[in-house]
Design a protein around this motif. Structure first.
Motif, short mmCIF file in Angstrom:
data_model
loop_
_atom_site.label_atom_id
_atom_site.label_comp_id
_atom_site.label_asym_id
_atom_site.label_seq_id
_atom_site.Cartn_x
_atom_site.Cartn_y
_atom_site.Cartn_z
N GLN A 102 -54.44 -36.04 -38.19
CA GLN A 102 -55.87 -36.29 -38.01
C GLN A 102 -56.30 -37.63 -38.61
O GLN A 102 -57.47 -38.00 -38.50
CB GLN A 102 -56.67 -35.16 -38.64
CG GLN A 102 -56.46 -33.81 -37.97
CD GLN A 102 -57.36 -32.73 -38.53
OE1 GLN A 102 -58.25 -32.98 -39.36
NE2 GLN A 102 -57.15 -31.50 -38.09
N ASN A 103 -55.36 -38.32 -39.28
CA ASN A 103 -55.66 -39.60 -39.92
C ASN A 103 -56.83 -39.47 -40.90
O ASN A 103 -57.76 -40.28 -40.91
CB ASN A 103 -55.98 -40.68 -38.86
CG ASN A 103 -55.95 -42.07 -39.45
OD1 ASN A 103 -55.26 -42.33 -40.44
ND2 ASN A 103 -56.73 -42.97 -38.87
N ARG A 104 -56.77 -38.43 -41.72
CA ARG A 104 -57.78 -38.18 -42.74
C ARG A 104 -57.08 -37.96 -44.08
O ARG A 104 -55.94 -37.52 -44.12
CB ARG A 104 -58.63 -36.94 -42.40
CG ARG A 104 -59.42 -37.07 -41.10
CD ARG A 104 -60.07 -35.74 -40.76
NE ARG A 104 -61.01 -35.32 -41.80
CZ ARG A 104 -61.29 -34.05 -42.08
NH1 ARG A 104 -60.68 -33.08 -41.41
NH2 ARG A 104 -62.17 -33.76 -43.02
N LYS A 105 -57.79 -38.26 -45.15
CA LYS A 105 -57.21 -38.07 -46.47
C LYS A 105 -56.88 -36.60 -46.71
O LYS A 105 -57.62 -35.71 -46.31
CB LYS A 105 -58.17 -38.58 -47.55
CG LYS A 105 -58.37 -40.09 -47.53
CD LYS A 105 -59.24 -40.53 -48.67
CE LYS A 105 -59.45 -42.05 -48.64
NZ LYS A 105 -58.19 -42.79 -48.82
N LEU A 106 -55.79 -36.40 -47.42
CA LEU A 106 -55.32 -35.04 -47.66
C LEU A 106 -56.36 -34.21 -48.41
O LEU A 106 -56.55 -33.03 -48.13
CB LEU A 106 -53.99 -35.08 -48.43
CG LEU A 106 -53.25 -33.75 -48.56
CD1 LEU A 106 -51.75 -33.98 -48.52
CD2 LEU A 106 -53.60 -33.03 -49.86
N ARG A 107 -57.07 -34.82 -49.35
CA ARG A 107 -58.07 -34.05 -50.11
C ARG A 107 -59.22 -33.59 -49.22
O ARG A 107 -59.82 -32.56 -49.46
CB ARG A 107 -58.60 -34.87 -51.28
CG ARG A 107 -59.38 -36.12 -50.94
CD ARG A 107 -59.91 -36.78 -52.20
NE ARG A 107 -60.69 -37.97 -51.93
CZ ARG A 107 -60.19 -39.19 -51.84
NH1 ARG A 107 -58.89 -39.38 -52.01
NH2 ARG A 107 -60.97 -40.24 -51.60
N HIS A 108 -59.53 -34.37 -48.16
CA HIS A 108 -60.60 -33.96 -47.24
C HIS A 108 -60.14 -32.78 -46.39
O HIS A 108 -60.93 -31.87 -46.09
CB HIS A 108 -61.01 -35.13 -46.35
CG HIS A 108 -61.64 -36.26 -47.12
ND1 HIS A 108 -61.73 -37.55 -46.62
CD2 HIS A 108 -62.21 -36.28 -48.34
CE1 HIS A 108 -62.32 -38.31 -47.51
NE2 HIS A 108 -62.62 -37.57 -48.55
N ILE A 109 -58.87 -32.81 -45.99
CA ILE A 109 -58.31 -31.68 -45.25
C ILE A 109 -58.35 -30.43 -46.12
O ILE A 109 -58.75 -29.34 -45.68
CB ILE A 109 -56.86 -31.98 -44.82
CG1 ILE A 109 -56.81 -33.19 -43.87
CG2 ILE A 109 -56.21 -30.77 -44.18
CD1 ILE A 109 -57.50 -32.98 -42.55
N ALA A 110 -57.94 -30.57 -47.37
CA ALA A 110 -57.93 -29.43 -48.29
C ALA A 110 -59.34 -28.90 -48.53
O ALA A 110 -59.56 -27.68 -48.58
CB ALA A 110 -57.29 -29.84 -49.61
N LEU A 111 -60.31 -29.81 -48.66
CA LEU A 111 -61.69 -29.38 -48.89
C LEU A 111 -62.22 -28.61 -47.70
O LEU A 111 -62.91 -27.58 -47.86
CB LEU A 111 -62.56 -30.61 -49.17
CG LEU A 111 -64.00 -30.34 -49.61
CD1 LEU A 111 -64.02 -29.55 -50.91
CD2 LEU A 111 -64.76 -31.65 -49.78
N ASP A 112 -61.91 -29.07 -46.49
CA ASP A 112 -62.33 -28.34 -45.29
C ASP A 112 -61.75 -26.92 -45.29
O ASP A 112 -62.45 -25.95 -44.95
CB ASP A 112 -61.86 -29.07 -44.03
CG ASP A 112 -62.71 -30.29 -43.71
OD1 ASP A 112 -63.77 -30.45 -44.35
OD2 ASP A 112 -62.31 -31.07 -42.83
#
Length: 237
Positions: free
Chosen positions: A208-218
């Motif tokens: 998704q080309n997104r930071k890992l912490r943003h994926i985890a937060l979602d």
């Protein structure tokens, strides 16, 4: 508080160090500048990260914010010169100043500023700034004013670095916590090992080309990870 100027300076330095965050540290610093530096009526701190946009990080009042903003808009002024040339910049009378003619005229006419003293703040290789002191009096800043401002700027730079490191540490802890929570959700849902759960988060982050912490937060907020089903086991990492 003692009447001794050195004790007063030490009190301000301790107060800066005692603040819990960067914003509070800088607000304490500009208030301290007005208290400590002879001739200073208003004070602000401008910062630039990674040589990008210069911004006012703290100010005692709107006069400082407007004076700084004029410098940024006109691309001239003592604050910008102090940051760019890494030097202390002083002007005793803006009505006769020719180094920054447009800014000086407007600062004097619109804001009533007559004297300026800008002292460079060196926080790190990627973070520079200036302590900007404004006065409504011609020739307000003496040699003692300059010496005090230089000493205060050194303390401000140290306090800024400490506050930034504290905030980075707190942020890193928060990121690790939310990633750990996301791993736990995946481990329970898909019967994965910790390494497999982390690899799954990393794979989705890359896809998704997104930071890992943003994926985890979602995942922790929505109990769903884009690209993965809710119940069947995901592809092996």
């Amino acid at each position: 508080m003692s009447d001794d100027p050195l004790d007063h300076f030490a009190d301000v330095a301790r107060a800066m160090s005692a603040e819990s965050g960067l914003d509070q540290t800088l607000e304490r610093a500009v208030a301290g500048a007005v208290e400590l530096v002879e001739g200073c009526d208003h004070a602000g701190i401008s910062v630039v990260e990674r040589r990008r946009v210069v911004e006012t990080a703290a100010a005692t009042d709107d006069l400082v914010r407007r004076g700084d903003q004029l410098q940024y808009e006109l691309n001239e002024g003592p604050c910008l010169q102090s940051i760019r040339e890494q030097e202390t910049v002083q002007s005793d009378d803006l009505t006769t100043e020719d180094r920054w003619p447009t800014w000086s005229r407007r600062a004097a006419d619109e804001l009533g500023v007559r004297s300026m003293l800008s002292v460079q703040l060196f926080v790190s290789e990627d973070s520079l700034g200036a302590l900007n002191l404004y006065s409504g009096t011609v020739g307000a800043f003496t040699a003692d004013s300059r010496e005090t401002a230089l000493a205060l700027a050194a303390h401000v730079a140290v306090a800024m670095l400490a506050a930034q490191e504290h905030e980075n540490y707190e942020s890193a802890l928060a990121h690790r916590t939310v990633i750990g929570q996301a791993q736990g959700i995946l481990m329970e849902r898909y019967q994965l090992t910790p390494d497999q759960a982390f690899a799954t988060l990393a794979r989705v982050s890359q896809a998704q080309n997104r930071k890992l912490r943003h994926i985890a937060l979602d995942l922790t907020r929505n109990a769903n990870l884009g690209g993965l089903p809710r119940s069947p086991a995901p592809p092996a990492p």
